[in-house]
Design a protein around this motif. Structure first.
Motif, short mmCIF file in Angstrom:
data_model
loop_
_atom_site.label_atom_id
_atom_site.label_comp_id
_atom_site.label_asym_id
_atom_site.label_seq_id
_atom_site.Cartn_x
_atom_site.Cartn_y
_atom_site.Cartn_z
N GLY A 81 0.93 -0.99 -0.07
CA GLY A 81 0.11 -0.23 0.21
C GLY A 81 0.80 1.14 -0.14
N GLN A 82 2.16 0.95 -0.07
CA GLN A 82 2.95 2.21 0.67
C GLN A 82 3.15 2.65 -1.17
OE1 GLN A 82 6.58 1.17 2.94
NE2 GLN A 82 7.00 3.36 2.28
N ARG A 83 4.09 4.09 -1.35
CA ARG A 83 3.51 4.33 -2.38
C ARG A 83 5.14 5.03 -2.59
NH1 ARG A 83 2.09 9.95 -5.25
NH2 ARG A 83 2.68 10.69 -3.17
N VAL A 84 5.92 4.69 -4.04
CA VAL A 84 6.91 4.09 -3.65
C VAL A 84 7.77 4.52 -4.95
CG1 VAL A 84 7.12 2.51 -2.67
CG2 VAL A 84 7.34 1.96 -4.58
N GLY A 85 8.59 4.26 -5.60
CA GLY A 85 9.21 5.29 -6.59
C GLY A 85 10.60 3.98 -7.11
N VAL A 86 10.93 3.91 -8.02
CA VAL A 86 11.58 3.27 -9.32
C VAL A 86 12.75 4.75 -9.43
CG1 VAL A 86 12.37 0.83 -9.59
CG2 VAL A 86 10.47 1.34 -8.55
N GLY A 87 13.98 4.58 -10.13
CA GLY A 87 14.58 5.55 -10.80
C GLY A 87 15.37 4.11 -11.73
N PHE A 88 16.67 5.06 -11.81
CA PHE A 88 17.49 4.28 -12.94
C PHE A 88 17.87 3.13 -12.51
CE2 PHE A 88 21.50 4.11 -15.66
CZ PHE A 88 20.43 3.44 -17.29
N LEU A 89 18.56 3.39 -11.12
CA LEU A 89 19.74 3.03 -10.74
C LEU A 89 18.81 1.35 -10.31
CD1 LEU A 89 22.28 4.79 -9.31
CD2 LEU A 89 22.09 3.23 -10.90
N GLY A 90 18.93 0.00 -10.81
CA GLY A 90 17.86 -0.85 -10.24
C GLY A 90 17.71 -1.58 -8.57
N GLY A 91 18.60 -0.77 -7.75
CA GLY A 91 18.69 -1.41 -6.08
C GLY A 91 20.26 -1.47 -6.22
N SER A 92 21.30 -1.68 -5.41
CA SER A 92 22.55 -1.74 -5.15
C SER A 92 22.46 -3.34 -3.98
CB SER A 92 23.03 -0.86 -4.43
OG SER A 92 21.89 -1.00 -2.95
N CYS A 93 24.02 -3.85 -4.54
CA CYS A 93 23.76 -5.75 -3.69
C CYS A 93 23.97 -5.37 -2.13
CB CYS A 93 24.68 -6.28 -4.12
SG CYS A 93 27.17 -5.78 -4.11
N GLY A 94 24.68 -4.76 -1.74
CA GLY A 94 25.37 -4.86 -0.04
C GLY A 94 26.38 -5.29 0.18
N TYR A 95 27.27 -6.04 -0.81
CA TYR A 95 27.74 -6.40 -0.26
C TYR A 95 29.16 -6.80 -1.47
CZ TYR A 95 26.13 -9.88 -3.99
OH TYR A 95 26.61 -10.78 -5.56
N ASN A 109 27.23 -5.14 -9.33
CA ASN A 109 25.65 -5.89 -9.29
C ASN A 109 25.03 -5.13 -9.47
OD1 ASN A 109 27.79 -8.50 -8.77
ND2 ASN A 109 27.80 -7.57 -6.11
N GLN A 110 24.34 -4.19 -9.58
CA GLN A 110 23.32 -3.11 -10.16
C GLN A 110 23.05 -3.46 -11.33
OE1 GLN A 110 21.59 0.45 -7.45
NE2 GLN A 110 23.25 1.08 -8.98
N GLY A 111 21.76 -3.18 -11.97
CA GLY A 111 20.98 -3.55 -12.82
C GLY A 111 20.75 -2.21 -13.06
N TYR A 112 20.25 -1.61 -13.53
CA TYR A 112 19.65 -0.32 -14.77
C TYR A 112 18.04 -1.03 -15.15
CZ TYR A 112 24.11 0.78 -15.63
OH TYR A 112 25.68 1.40 -14.80
N THR A 113 17.41 -0.23 -14.54
CA THR A 113 15.96 -0.26 -14.46
C THR A 113 15.20 0.09 -15.89
OG1 THR A 113 15.12 1.07 -12.27
CG2 THR A 113 13.27 0.15 -13.21
N GLY A 114 14.57 -1.06 -16.64
CA GLY A 114 13.92 -1.09 -18.32
C GLY A 114 15.54 -1.49 -19.14
N ILE A 115 16.21 -1.70 -18.18
CA ILE A 115 17.49 -1.87 -19.34
C ILE A 115 17.41 -3.66 -18.88
CG2 ILE A 115 19.75 -1.66 -20.52
CD1 ILE A 115 19.43 1.38 -19.28
N HIS A 116 18.67 -3.48 -18.50
CA HIS A 116 18.19 -4.84 -16.85
C HIS A 116 17.35 -5.62 -17.06
CE1 HIS A 116 22.17 -2.78 -16.85
NE2 HIS A 116 22.77 -4.12 -17.87
N SER A 117 16.52 -4.89 -15.93
CA SER A 117 15.35 -5.87 -16.01
C SER A 117 13.82 -4.59 -16.51
CB SER A 117 14.42 -5.59 -14.07
OG SER A 117 15.14 -4.38 -13.98
N ASP A 118 12.59 -5.68 -16.35
CA ASP A 118 11.07 -4.50 -17.09
C ASP A 118 11.03 -3.88 -16.00
OD1 ASP A 118 11.03 -6.21 -19.33
OD2 ASP A 118 9.65 -7.13 -17.67
N GLY A 119 11.14 -2.49 -16.99
CA GLY A 119 10.43 -0.93 -16.67
C GLY A 119 9.19 -0.59 -16.03
N GLY A 120 8.97 0.68 -15.70
CA GLY A 120 7.64 1.25 -15.83
C GLY A 120 6.59 1.29 -16.97
N TYR A 121 7.27 1.20 -18.36
CA TYR A 121 5.64 1.43 -18.77
C TYR A 121 4.63 0.23 -18.79
CZ TYR A 121 8.92 4.64 -21.93
OH TYR A 121 9.74 6.01 -22.37
N ALA A 122 4.56 0.37 -17.64
CA ALA A 122 3.62 -0.62 -17.36
C ALA A 122 2.50 -0.55 -16.36
CB ALA A 122 4.14 -1.93 -17.53
N GLU A 123 1.47 -1.32 -15.85
CA GLU A 123 0.81 -1.29 -15.10
C GLU A 123 1.40 -1.70 -13.56
OE1 GLU A 123 -4.34 -1.32 -16.56
OE2 GLU A 123 -2.76 -2.85 -16.88
#
Ligand SMILES: [Zn+2]
Ligand SMILES: [Zn+2]
Length: 340
Positions: A81-95, A109-123
């Motif tokens: 239910g929380q509203r969130v955002g996702v930018g170009f950097l798809g999330g860091s690995c931490g290690y 180890n970070q993928g790019y949103t919409g490039i390495h994984s599906d992005g936000g042109y979608a519901e």
């Protein structure tokens, strides 16, 4: 809730297709988001034109705002239910070494949103929890979307720059990035010079908060900056290598030119200009999620906003074409409401 959702895929370079995709559960460390808005960014061309190696088909879009509707295992600190955002950097690995040193932007180890994984042109999209951004209640999803890439990129560069309140900061290029950079620079307390080609951008630049407008087609912009005392920081949001080279000479000693606009031309600078005056030329890639949180909060507090044009998801190809043709004033945002 339907078991299928609409998405706009790129099936091969330059080709968009509207498809229905089956809803899947988020994997460990990931969340599923019901997308409400997604900005159209020039970097989407990395997917659409296939500049990056892409596993087709791919859903572009990395300025995504929506509500979490499912949590994968192990996700902490985020709620359904929380509203969130996702930018170009798809999330860091931490290690990795960079994460362990606190440099999440350069995580190896970070993928790019919409490039390495599906992005936000979608519901619906699946996102890694470490890449999520908090969206303040007083920003609409459409207004927040472009701030997740264009906003973060310019805010982060200015926030990490060595300028202090009252210093002269120049912004080269008044477009999707530049119109935000001018507003942030003004609200951060700098003396702001906007540089663009032609006289018809002058009024807009002043409205956005610029104290000075330099028409680079009519004047030597470096000399104009030096006449103002020299810039402590020059933020480059345009892509021409030659323009960057010329403007660089407008830096004062110990000043820095920060390149944000991607372009094919090489950037030249004389070693004399670099050494005598200890000037710097550097690049900056977007920013980490914590800085994105601040970008959105600062924008809401200060009233900084992107000038946007919204359109429904099924018009994604048109919105993309308009942006690529340089006809967007200044950011296109796809909204999902019309499809619900
Ligand atoms: Zn890492
Ligand atoms: Zn972007």
């Amino acid at each position: 809730m339907s078991a299928m959702y609409r998405a706009i895929e790129v099936t091969k370079p330059g080709e968009f297709a509207a498809v229905m995709k089956p809803l899947v559960d988020p994997g460990p460390g990931h969340v599923r988001i019901r997308v409400e808005a997604c900005g159209v960014c020039h970097s989407d061309s990395g997917t659409v034109e296939g500049a990056f190696p892409i596993n087709w088909p791919r859903v572009p879009g990395h300025e995504v705002v929506g509500r979490i509707d499912a949590l994968g295992s192990g996700v902490q600190g985020w709620a359904v239910g929380q509203r969130v955002g996702v930018g170009f950097l798809g999330g860091s690995c931490g290690y990795c070494e960079f994460c362990r040193n606190g440099d999440l932007v350069n995580c190896s180890n970070q993928g790019y949103t919409g490039i390495h994984s599906d992005g936000g042109y979608a519901e619906v999209m699946i996102a890694k929890a470490t890449g999520l951004v908090r969206v303040p209640d007083d920003l609409s999803s459409a207004d927040a979307a472009p701030l997740l890439c264009a906003g973060l990129t310019t805010f982060n560069a200015l926030r990490n720059a060595p300028a202090k309140a009252g210093d002269l900061v120049a912004v080269l290029g008044i477009g999707g990035l530049g119109h935000l950079a001018v507003q942030y620079a003004r609200h951060m307390g700098f003396e702001v010079a906007a540089i663009a080609r032609g006289s018809n951008t002058a009024e807009l630049a002043r409205k956005l908060g610029a104290h000075h407008y330099i028409d680079s087609a009519a004047t030597d912009s470096a000399a104009a900056l030096q006449a103002l005392g020299g810039a402590k920081v020059i933020v480059i949001t345009a892509s021409g290598g030659k323009t960057i080279t010329e403007t660089f000479k407008g830096l004062r000693p110990s000043g820095v030119t920060i390149v944000l606009g991607v372009g094919p031309e090489p950037i030249e600078s004389s070693s004399l200009d670099l050494i005598f005056g200890s000037r710097k030329l550097e690049g900056a890639l977007t920013g980490d999620p914590a800085t994105a949180d601040v970008t959105l909060r600062f924008s809401a507090l200060s009233g900084v906003s992107a000038m946007i044009e919204t359109g429904p998801l099924d018009q994604a190809a048109n919105a993309y074409a308009k942006m690529m043709a340089g006809k967007a004033r200044f950011r296109m945002v796809l909204t999902m409401e019309a499809l619900r």
